[in-house]
Write a protein that holds these residues in place. Structure first.
Motif, PDB file in Angstrom:
ATOM      1  N   HIS A  37      -5.733   3.368  -0.525  1.00  0.00           N
ATOM      2  CA  HIS A  37      -6.334   3.523   0.523  1.00  0.00           C
ATOM      3  C   HIS A  37      -6.039   4.665   1.262  1.00  0.00           C
ATOM      4  O   HIS A  37      -6.256   4.506   2.686  1.00  0.00           O
ATOM      5  CB  HIS A  37      -4.999   2.513   1.479  1.00  0.00           C
ATOM      6  N   HIS A  38      -6.366   6.221   0.661  1.00  0.00           N
ATOM      7  CA  HIS A  38      -6.149   7.250   1.990  1.00  0.00           C
ATOM      8  C   HIS A  38      -7.904   8.019   1.318  1.00  0.00           C
ATOM      9  O   HIS A  38      -7.938   8.827   2.131  1.00  0.00           O
ATOM     10  CB  HIS A  38      -5.026   7.930   1.416  1.00  0.00           C
ATOM     11  N   HIS A  57       0.909  -1.281  -0.309  1.00  0.00           N
ATOM     12  CA  HIS A  57      -0.102  -0.322   0.196  1.00  0.00           C
ATOM     13  C   HIS A  57       0.717   1.672  -0.043  1.00  0.00           C
ATOM     14  O   HIS A  57       0.415   2.127  -1.247  1.00  0.00           O
ATOM     15  CB  HIS A  57      -0.610  -0.262   1.225  1.00  0.00           C
ATOM     16  N   ASP A  58       1.980   1.024   0.430  1.00  0.00           N
ATOM     17  CA  ASP A  58       2.593   2.543   0.646  1.00  0.00           C
ATOM     18  C   ASP A  58       3.931   2.672  -0.132  1.00  0.00           C
ATOM     19  O   ASP A  58       5.224   2.890   0.354  1.00  0.00           O
ATOM     20  CB  ASP A  58       2.938   2.222   2.361  1.00  0.00           C
ATOM     21  N   HIS A 104       2.559   9.947  -2.407  1.00  0.00           N
ATOM     22  CA  HIS A 104       2.797   8.244  -2.607  1.00  0.00           C
ATOM     23  C   HIS A 104       1.976   7.240  -3.040  1.00  0.00           C
ATOM     24  O   HIS A 104       2.092   6.756  -3.276  1.00  0.00           O
ATOM     25  CB  HIS A 104       3.164   8.428  -0.943  1.00  0.00           C
TER      26      HIS A 104
HETATM   27 FE   LIG Z   1      -0.606   5.236   2.906  1.00  0.00          FE
END
Ligand SMILES: [Fe+2]
Length: 329
Positions: free
Chosen positions: A239-240, A186-187, A215
């Motif tokens: 995801h954010h 995810h990151d 990101h």
């Molecule tokens: Fe993230």
């Protein structure tokens, strides 16, 4: 067009096989001996070898052994006039993809070729899914962890939590795999964020925050050319996002946010609140529960929050000194 190499020392049989397969839409290359066939093996476009077994010089079995060494994933279909069980067993023990008995009908040859090719491409896809994707994922995830040592272990716990939450939603196995990949990666876009921002101890200013938020887009772009990891992209990108549309990067609202991303968002928050960080202690269970309750329907999908709270309530998700854990059973 799929390229097939046909080998037979008898010109009539060779021409017949070439004609059947050309009519079936294959790009046929032929050879009159195994020796000549070996010279053609380096052709990267070659998808299948069809070879007679009994030939002067190298036999079909010897050719097969050579192919297994030089091009292990290239399937070989053997053609034989003496169709006994022994022949079949020997062919398979040498690693042949199948055996065609002479005389064969046009339809038989076409069907065997199509079935071997489809099995080979399924096998290749499985290798990509089972071997390449996990290896790439782990290498990429380590690249993020290596830079962001403050959150070591975060990724593993997040994957476990996301999968446990996902199980509550009766997802298909393929969707669970996508969540595993997405949670791990995810990151991944943080690879593209400068250390001065990624590792800054204090609060970020507006420009720094915008950079940090990028990101999600960097991660999505990073995975774009890798088909094996395509399933992770909706989670990496979204995801954010927030249930109320106030998230980033696309301000998606409610169910427009991919379910995997909604699940990972809750798991991410749970993990972050319960983990020890250099600048603060883990939050208490009651505080975490209150935060989740408060954010359900605004920050997070209320359905995912309800599922998470039920798991906390049942003791499946628990909070220890070393962060959030999952009780198996
Ligand atoms: Fe993230």
């Amino acid at each position: 067009m799929t390229r097939v190499l046909v080998i037979d020392d008898e010109p009539v049989v060779r021409a017949l096989m070439a004609e059947i397969l050309t009519r079936a839409g294959y790009d046929v290359v032929d050879a009159d001996s195994a020796g000549r066939a070996l010279e053609l093996l380096d052709d990267g476009e070659l998808a299948l070898v069809i070879s007679d077994v009994v030939m002067p010089g190298l036999s079909g079995f010897e050719l097969l052994d050579e192919v297994r060494t030089r091009r292990p994933s290239l399937p070989v279909l053997l053609v034989t006039g003496s169709g006994t069980q022994d022949n079949l067993a020997e062919a398979l023990s040498h690693g042949a993809a199948g055996l065609v008995m002479k005389p064969f009908t046009h339809a038989e040859l076409r069907e065997r070729v199509a079935s071997v090719l489809s099995r080979a491409s399924r096998g290749e896809r499985e290798v990509r899914e089972r071997v390449i994707a996990p290896a790439l994922t782990s290498a990429l995830a380590s690249a993020v962890t290596a830079r962001d040592i403050a959150t070591g272990g975060h990724s593993e716990r997040l994957v476990e939590l996301s999968l446990r939450l996902a199980i509550e939603f009766d997802l298909a196995p393929g969707d669970l795999d996508a969540i595993r990949l997405g949670a791990s990666l995810h990151d991944i876009g943080k690879i593209g964020i400068p250390d001065s921002v990624l590792l800054k101890p204090g609060p970020l200013d507006r420009d720094e925050r915008a950079l940090m938020e990028s990101h999600t887009l960097i991660g999505d772009r990073l995975l774009e050319p890798v088909p094996e990891l395509a399933a992770a992209r909706p989670i990496v990108r979204s995801h954010h996002e927030r249930w109320d549309g106030q998230g980033y990067p696309d301000s998606l609202i409610a169910e427009a946010i991919p379910l995997g991303a909604r699940i990972v968002a809750v798991a991410d928050a749970l993990e972050a609140m319960s983990a020890q960080r250099p600048y603060r202690f883990p939050l208490d269970r009651d505080v975490i529960v209150a935060e989740l309750e408060a954010g359900g329907g605004s920050q997070w999908d209320p359905g995912v929050v309800t599922a998470a709270l039920a798991l906390v309530d049942r003791g499946v998700i628990c909070f220890g000194a070393d962060g959030v854990g999952i009780v198996i059973g």
